[in-house]
Structures are given as structure tokens and as C-alpha cells.
Motif scaffolding. Structure first.
Motif, PDB file in Angstrom:
ATOM      1  N   PRO A 179      -8.536   6.770  11.344  1.00  0.00           N
ATOM      2  CA  PRO A 179      -7.380   7.621  10.868  1.00  0.00           C
ATOM      3  C   PRO A 179      -6.464   6.322  11.241  1.00  0.00           C
ATOM      4  CG  PRO A 179      -8.198   9.617  11.923  1.00  0.00           C
ATOM      5  CD  PRO A 179      -9.028   8.227  12.764  1.00  0.00           C
ATOM      6  N   PRO A 180      -5.796   5.588  10.052  1.00  0.00           N
ATOM      7  CA  PRO A 180      -5.074   4.430  10.581  1.00  0.00           C
ATOM      8  C   PRO A 180      -4.309   4.844  11.499  1.00  0.00           C
ATOM      9  CG  PRO A 180      -5.891   4.172   8.299  1.00  0.00           C
ATOM     10  CD  PRO A 180      -6.124   5.904   9.251  1.00  0.00           C
ATOM     11  N   THR A 181      -3.319   3.646  11.206  1.00  0.00           N
ATOM     12  CA  THR A 181      -1.896   3.846  12.881  1.00  0.00           C
ATOM     13  C   THR A 181      -0.672   2.906  12.214  1.00  0.00           C
ATOM     14  OG1 THR A 181      -2.836   3.571  14.691  1.00  0.00           O
ATOM     15  CG2 THR A 181      -0.871   2.661  14.659  1.00  0.00           C
ATOM     16  N   HIS A 182       0.287   3.915  12.290  1.00  0.00           N
ATOM     17  CA  HIS A 182       1.044   3.257  11.145  1.00  0.00           C
ATOM     18  C   HIS A 182       3.008   3.916  12.015  1.00  0.00           C
ATOM     19  CE1 HIS A 182      -0.887   2.293   7.630  1.00  0.00           C
ATOM     20  NE2 HIS A 182      -1.612   3.607   7.250  1.00  0.00           N
ATOM     21  N   ILE A 183       3.776   3.706  11.569  1.00  0.00           N
ATOM     22  CA  ILE A 183       4.861   4.291  12.235  1.00  0.00           C
ATOM     23  C   ILE A 183       5.871   4.758  10.957  1.00  0.00           C
ATOM     24  CG2 ILE A 183       5.732   1.848  13.055  1.00  0.00           C
ATOM     25  CD1 ILE A 183       7.335   1.382  10.764  1.00  0.00           C
ATOM     26  N   PHE A 184       6.726   5.817  11.369  1.00  0.00           N
ATOM     27  CA  PHE A 184       7.388   7.057  11.002  1.00  0.00           C
ATOM     28  C   PHE A 184       7.695   7.046   9.761  1.00  0.00           C
ATOM     29  CE2 PHE A 184      10.685  10.516  10.519  1.00  0.00           C
ATOM     30  CZ  PHE A 184       9.714  11.551  10.127  1.00  0.00           C
ATOM     31  N   ARG A 185       8.863   6.571   9.208  1.00  0.00           N
ATOM     32  CA  ARG A 185       9.142   6.039   8.530  1.00  0.00           C
ATOM     33  C   ARG A 185       8.614   5.225   7.434  1.00  0.00           C
ATOM     34  NH1 ARG A 185      10.878   1.025  11.531  1.00  0.00           N
ATOM     35  NH2 ARG A 185      10.388  -0.526  10.225  1.00  0.00           N
ATOM     36  N   GLN A 186       7.303   4.829   7.396  1.00  0.00           N
ATOM     37  CA  GLN A 186       6.840   4.652   6.303  1.00  0.00           C
ATOM     38  C   GLN A 186       5.385   5.756   6.013  1.00  0.00           C
ATOM     39  OE1 GLN A 186       4.672   0.732   7.545  1.00  0.00           O
ATOM     40  NE2 GLN A 186       5.593  -0.647   7.302  1.00  0.00           N
ATOM     41  N   HIS A 233       6.813  -3.652  -6.424  1.00  0.00           N
ATOM     42  CA  HIS A 233       6.338  -2.260  -6.776  1.00  0.00           C
ATOM     43  C   HIS A 233       5.061  -1.613  -6.113  1.00  0.00           C
ATOM     44  CE1 HIS A 233      10.114   0.529  -8.117  1.00  0.00           C
ATOM     45  NE2 HIS A 233      10.576  -0.649  -8.276  1.00  0.00           N
ATOM     46  N   ASN A 234       4.116  -2.880  -6.204  1.00  0.00           N
ATOM     47  CA  ASN A 234       2.709  -2.871  -5.641  1.00  0.00           C
ATOM     48  C   ASN A 234       2.156  -2.451  -4.226  1.00  0.00           C
ATOM     49  OD1 ASN A 234       3.507  -4.727  -5.023  1.00  0.00           O
ATOM     50  ND2 ASN A 234       0.979  -6.178  -6.373  1.00  0.00           N
ATOM     51  N   THR A 235       3.651  -1.737  -3.577  1.00  0.00           N
ATOM     52  CA  THR A 235       3.562  -2.436  -2.163  1.00  0.00           C
ATOM     53  C   THR A 235       4.418  -0.009  -2.075  1.00  0.00           C
ATOM     54  OG1 THR A 235       5.659  -2.888  -2.088  1.00  0.00           O
ATOM     55  CG2 THR A 235       3.693  -4.341  -1.507  1.00  0.00           C
ATOM     56  N   VAL A 238      -9.155  -5.145  -2.901  1.00  0.00           N
ATOM     57  CA  VAL A 238      -8.706  -4.936  -1.622  1.00  0.00           C
ATOM     58  C   VAL A 238      -8.506  -5.944  -1.161  1.00  0.00           C
ATOM     59  CG1 VAL A 238      -9.994  -4.393   0.244  1.00  0.00           C
ATOM     60  CG2 VAL A 238     -10.323  -3.247  -0.782  1.00  0.00           C
ATOM     61  N   THR A 239      -7.789  -6.273  -0.416  1.00  0.00           N
ATOM     62  CA  THR A 239      -6.893  -7.735   0.122  1.00  0.00           C
ATOM     63  C   THR A 239      -7.251  -7.573   1.402  1.00  0.00           C
ATOM     64  OG1 THR A 239      -5.029  -6.727   0.447  1.00  0.00           O
ATOM     65  CG2 THR A 239      -5.035  -7.979  -1.915  1.00  0.00           C
ATOM     66  N   MET A 240      -7.256  -8.692   1.741  1.00  0.00           N
ATOM     67  CA  MET A 240      -7.342  -8.801   3.792  1.00  0.00           C
ATOM     68  C   MET A 240      -6.916  -7.768   4.463  1.00  0.00           C
ATOM     69  SD  MET A 240      -8.154 -13.031   3.996  1.00  0.00           S
ATOM     70  CE  MET A 240      -7.045 -13.229   3.108  1.00  0.00           C
ATOM     71  N   ASP A 241      -5.423  -8.073   3.586  1.00  0.00           N
ATOM     72  CA  ASP A 241      -4.287  -7.737   3.848  1.00  0.00           C
ATOM     73  C   ASP A 241      -4.314  -5.330   4.273  1.00  0.00           C
ATOM     74  OD1 ASP A 241      -2.488  -7.001   6.518  1.00  0.00           O
ATOM     75  OD2 ASP A 241      -0.296  -7.876   5.037  1.00  0.00           O
ATOM     76  N   ASN A 242      -5.216  -4.733   4.703  1.00  0.00           N
ATOM     77  CA  ASN A 242      -5.307  -3.944   3.997  1.00  0.00           C
ATOM     78  C   ASN A 242      -4.876  -3.012   4.379  1.00  0.00           C
ATOM     79  OD1 ASN A 242      -7.866  -3.172   5.276  1.00  0.00           O
ATOM     80  ND2 ASN A 242      -8.980  -4.885   4.168  1.00  0.00           N
ATOM     81  N   ARG A 243      -4.070  -2.756   5.843  1.00  0.00           N
ATOM     82  CA  ARG A 243      -4.245  -2.062   6.782  1.00  0.00           C
ATOM     83  C   ARG A 243      -3.181  -1.870   6.766  1.00  0.00           C
ATOM     84  NH1 ARG A 243      -1.885  -4.157  10.805  1.00  0.00           N
ATOM     85  NH2 ARG A 243      -1.200  -6.021  11.313  1.00  0.00           N
ATOM     86  N   LYS A 244      -2.149  -2.294   6.248  1.00  0.00           N
ATOM     87  CA  LYS A 244      -0.665  -2.303   5.658  1.00  0.00           C
ATOM     88  C   LYS A 244      -0.221  -1.404   4.819  1.00  0.00           C
ATOM     89  CE  LYS A 244       0.466  -5.935   8.072  1.00  0.00           C
ATOM     90  NZ  LYS A 244       1.355  -7.430   7.884  1.00  0.00           N
ATOM     91  N   ILE A 245       0.712  -0.099   4.964  1.00  0.00           N
ATOM     92  CA  ILE A 245       1.392   0.463   3.566  1.00  0.00           C
ATOM     93  C   ILE A 245       1.755  -0.502   3.448  1.00  0.00           C
ATOM     94  CG2 ILE A 245       3.001   1.889   3.375  1.00  0.00           C
ATOM     95  CD1 ILE A 245       1.849   3.871   5.362  1.00  0.00           C
ATOM     96  N   ARG A 259      -1.296   7.557   4.277  1.00  0.00           N
ATOM     97  CA  ARG A 259      -1.774   6.306   5.192  1.00  0.00           C
ATOM     98  C   ARG A 259      -2.913   5.286   4.512  1.00  0.00           C
ATOM     99  NH1 ARG A 259      -7.579   7.192   4.917  1.00  0.00           N
ATOM    100  NH2 ARG A 259      -7.863   9.545   3.939  1.00  0.00           N
ATOM    101  N   ALA A 260      -2.864   3.627   4.822  1.00  0.00           N
ATOM    102  CA  ALA A 260      -3.921   3.172   4.249  1.00  0.00           C
ATOM    103  C   ALA A 260      -5.138   4.034   4.174  1.00  0.00           C
ATOM    104  CB  ALA A 260      -3.618   1.765   4.790  1.00  0.00           C
ATOM    105  N   LEU A 261      -5.960   3.191   3.453  1.00  0.00           N
ATOM    106  CA  LEU A 261      -7.270   3.580   3.246  1.00  0.00           C
ATOM    107  C   LEU A 261      -8.406   3.443   4.721  1.00  0.00           C
ATOM    108  CD1 LEU A 261      -8.039   2.409  -0.027  1.00  0.00           C
ATOM    109  CD2 LEU A 261      -8.131   5.088   0.526  1.00  0.00           C
ATOM    110  N   THR A 262      -8.704   3.986   5.176  1.00  0.00           N
ATOM    111  CA  THR A 262      -9.650   3.969   6.400  1.00  0.00           C
ATOM    112  C   THR A 262     -10.739   3.273   5.967  1.00  0.00           C
ATOM    113  OG1 THR A 262     -12.009   5.312   6.191  1.00  0.00           O
ATOM    114  CG2 THR A 262      -9.773   5.874   7.176  1.00  0.00           C
TER     115      THR A 262
END
Length: 381
Positions: A244-251, A284-286, A299-306, A332-335
Motif C-alpha cells: 500500500p502506498p503512503t500518502h497524506i490525508f488531504r490528498q 488536470h492530468n494530476t 508510467v513516469t519516473m514520478d509514479n508514487r505521487k497522487i 492511492r497511487a498504483l502499487t
């Protein structure tokens, strides 16, 4: 009855060997020599591919270059595969015109010229075909340099492909330059598939996975995701990389109210916000969920961020909150495991268990899907 000869490959700018991950599925095809600048990547490559000779060092260094060429001659290499770094060209990068990495094609061309392999492939982003560099004191298109240096001995084809045309569940455009020595049959692209493979077909059977929210205390977290541990255990039973990826609550909160294929910027109430409560301004692609019934976005290198490009799981409706607003799963982001599936990496790819997840995520975002590479090499096998 003709006898097929083995195909022995030199892999330049090999990274950790994402491109060649499925070549062992073709009888008689093997990477026998590889070169990578970064020690950490080279060491991991050697652990994944212990039967290949990895030469770690700068290909621009004469001693390293000579070592690579001599090793290729000793091992009778007959195909050169080169994937020069693309960060100076890629639309996801800074697109710096005089980025020195743009010139790393030149040592690859020298190797092709010195080794005279039967075939060679150069792979990069589509902008590679329109990029100019300084060569012998002149500014020239890379494509013109390739033609000037090698066309006397090679048939050269310049192509732009999308990997989703070849059974890869990911939209990823690449420039593919195929070189066939003039005494050999011409290396051609494989036939396109009639049907695109969707995310639903590849990761749709993976059960719901809740994110870990690092800025919530345990009481609030377990109130939000009461089945987190249960779902985490199921996820890890599928693969150790299905973490499971780790994120922050507001996202996470914004994505819980975002339907499949949509961006949180379009939510009526729960839009992306900053730590101070101000609304986020972004593309709007974020903060965007992917679609189930299409191939994945690139898939980009920065793939862990919402908050980065098209990284969020498609999700499924899971009911309504206390105010009647629809909620969606997998905020969440993809595992990493899901990314591996989308990149068409084989389930038995022998990644050492002590490899850092963040490192692997970045590397995978740089690679070309190995299922396409396999099909390409089948065309000369």
C-alpha cells in the motif's frame, strides 16, 4: 532445413535491464554484454542477469569503450541495443537543447560502426527524431548523423510506435530506429494487435488496497480504513511488491470522492488543497484517476505521487458517506506490483528482495515495456 543461429546482444545504457526482461522467453536470444554508468544500477543488473557480462563505467571513457567493444568481439555479439538517456528530450523532462545526455547516441554509433553487428536498435522518446546536437563542430539532427555514419552498411528505418498497439496495457510512444546490415533480411516492426489490452484485464482482479495515511493518528486512520490490515495482508500475499502506498490525508480525501477516469479538480466539494487550506492550482492530468477500460497512461519516473501525472488507481464505487456523497476505493497511487503488470514485466522477474521500492519505481518509469521488445526480437529470430 535451415539452422537458426543464436542472437547475442550488447545492451548499452542498460540501467537494470527492464527492456530485456522477457528476452529469455525466446530460444537462443541473450544479452551477453551490458554497459551502465551508474554503479548501483549496474550492480542490480548483474544480480538480475548473472550470466551477462556487465561493464560498469562511462561509455565516453576510451578505456571503458574499448573494454565493451573487446568483450563484444570475444562473445561474437551480433545485435546492439541502445537506449540513450532521454531526460534532455522527453516532454516529461526539462527539454534542455544542449543537455549533454542528448549526445550519448554518438558512442552507440561508434560501437555499431566498430562491431558491424547484423542488427541494431536505438530507442528513445519521439522527440529524439527531431533533436539536433553538436557533432564535429556542426549542429545536426541526430537522425542525419545516424544516416551519414551508417547508411553505407545498414538499411535504416525511423519509426514512432505506441506500445499499446502491441498488447502492452500502457500508452507509451517511443522512437524506434532499426538498423539491418545490408547482407541481412530487413528488421521490421511486429504487426499491430487488433485489440488493446486494458487496465481491467491486467490489474482488475487485484482486490481493494487502502493507502497508508502518514499524517493521521491511529484512531482516525482506522476509523477511515477499518479493513486496512486485512487488505494489506491480502495484497502482500499476491506479491511482496504489492505494498500500500503512503500518502497524506488531504490528498487521499480528495481522491476518495473522485470517480474513475476523473480528476479531483472537478469535484464539487473535495478539491485538492495545500497544507494551509488554499486550493491547489495544477494541470488536470494530476490528481486524476486512470480508466479501467483503456490501457494505462504512460508510467513516469514520478509514479508514487497522487499529485503527479495520471498516477491514481481507477477505483470502484464503495457506497456513500453520512451525507450521501459517493465514495470510491483505492484512493492511492498504483502499487509497484500494479506498475510492473502495466509495464508488462514478468511475474518471475528475479528482482532481489532487498531492492528499495522507491528506486525500482523510478527505474520502471524510465524503461520500455519488455513485451514490445520481445515481439521486436521475435521478428529477427
Amino acid at each position: 532445413m535451415s539452422i537458426q543461429r543464436n542472437i547475442r546482444i550488447l545492451s548499452l545504457f542498460a540501467n537494470i535491464g527492464v527492456a530485456e526482461a522477457r528476452l529469455n522467453e525466446i530460444d537462443g536470444v541473450e544479452v551477453v554484454v551490458a554497459n551502465e554508468l551508474v554503479k548501483r544500477r549496474a550492480e542490480l543488473y548483474q544480480r538480475i542477469y548473472p550470466h551477462s557480462k556487465m561493464i560498469c563505467g562511462d561509455i565516453l571513457d576510451d578505456a571503458i569503450y574499448r573494454q565493451v567493444v573487446d568483450c563484444c568481439l570475444e562473445n561474437q555479439v551480433d545485435v546492439v541495443m541502445a537506449t540513450p538517456p532521454c531526460q534532455g528530450i522527453s516532454t516529461a523532462g526539462q527539454q534542455i537543447e544542449d543537455d549533454e545526455r542528448n549526445s550519448l547516441t554518438i558512442p552507440a554509433l561508434h560501437a555499431i560502426s566498430d562491431l558491424r553487428p547484423r542488427y541494431a536498435i536505438l530507442e528513445n522518446v519521439p522527440g529524439y527524431l527531431k533533436t539536433s546536437i553538436v557533432y564535429n563542430g556542426e549542429i545536426k539532427l541526430i537522425t542525419d548523423i545516424i544516416s551519414d555514419k551508417l547508411s553505407a552498411h545498414y538499411h535504416i528505418s525511423f519509426n514512432v510506435i505506441n506500445t499499446d498497439d502491441y498488447g502492452v496495457p500502457q500508452t507509451r510512444e517511443r522512437a524506434i530506429i532499426l538498423l539491418s546490415r545490408r547482407d541481412q533480411p530487413i528488421w521490421q516492426l511486429p504487426n499491430k494487435h487488433n485489440k488493446k489490452v486494458t487496465m481491467r484485464e491486467v490489474i482488475g482482479n487485484i482486490p481493494q488496497i487502502d493507502p497508508f495515511v502518514k499524517d493521521l493518528d491511529s484512531i482516525r486512520f482506522h476509523k477511515l480504513f477499518p479493513k486496512y490490515e486485512e487488505r494489506r495482508k491480502v495484497a502482500l500475499s499476491i506479491s511482496k511488491w504489492n505494498v500500500p502506498p503512503t500518502h497524506i490525508f488531504r490528498q487521499v480525501r480528495a481522491m476518495r470522492y473522485t470517480p474513475t477516469g476523473c480528476t479531483a479538480f472537478d469535484n464539487e466539494e473535495f478539491k485538492p488543497i495545500k497544507a494551509n487550506g488554499d486550493f491547489v492550482k495544477g494541470y488536470h492530468n494530476t490528481y486524476r484517476r486512470q480508466n479501467w477500460d483503456t490501457p494505462a497512461y504512460t508510467v513516469t519516473m514520478d509514479n508514487r505521487k497522487i499529485s503527479s501525472q495520471n498516477n491514481v488507481h481507477p477505483g470502484r464505487p464503495i457506497g456513500k458517506d453520512e451525507k450521501g456523497r459517493m465514495l470510491y476505493s483505492d484512493a492511492r497511487a498504483l502499487t509497484l506490483y500494479e506498475l510492473m503488470k502495466i509495464m508488462s514485466l514478468p511475474d518471475d522477474w528475479p528482482i532481489p528482495s532487498d531492492t528499495q521500492e522507491a528506486f525500482l519505481r523510478r527505474i520502471i518509469g524510465e524503461g520500455i515495456p519488455p513485451l514490445f521488445v520481445k515481439q521486436l526480437f521475435c521478428m529477427i529470430r
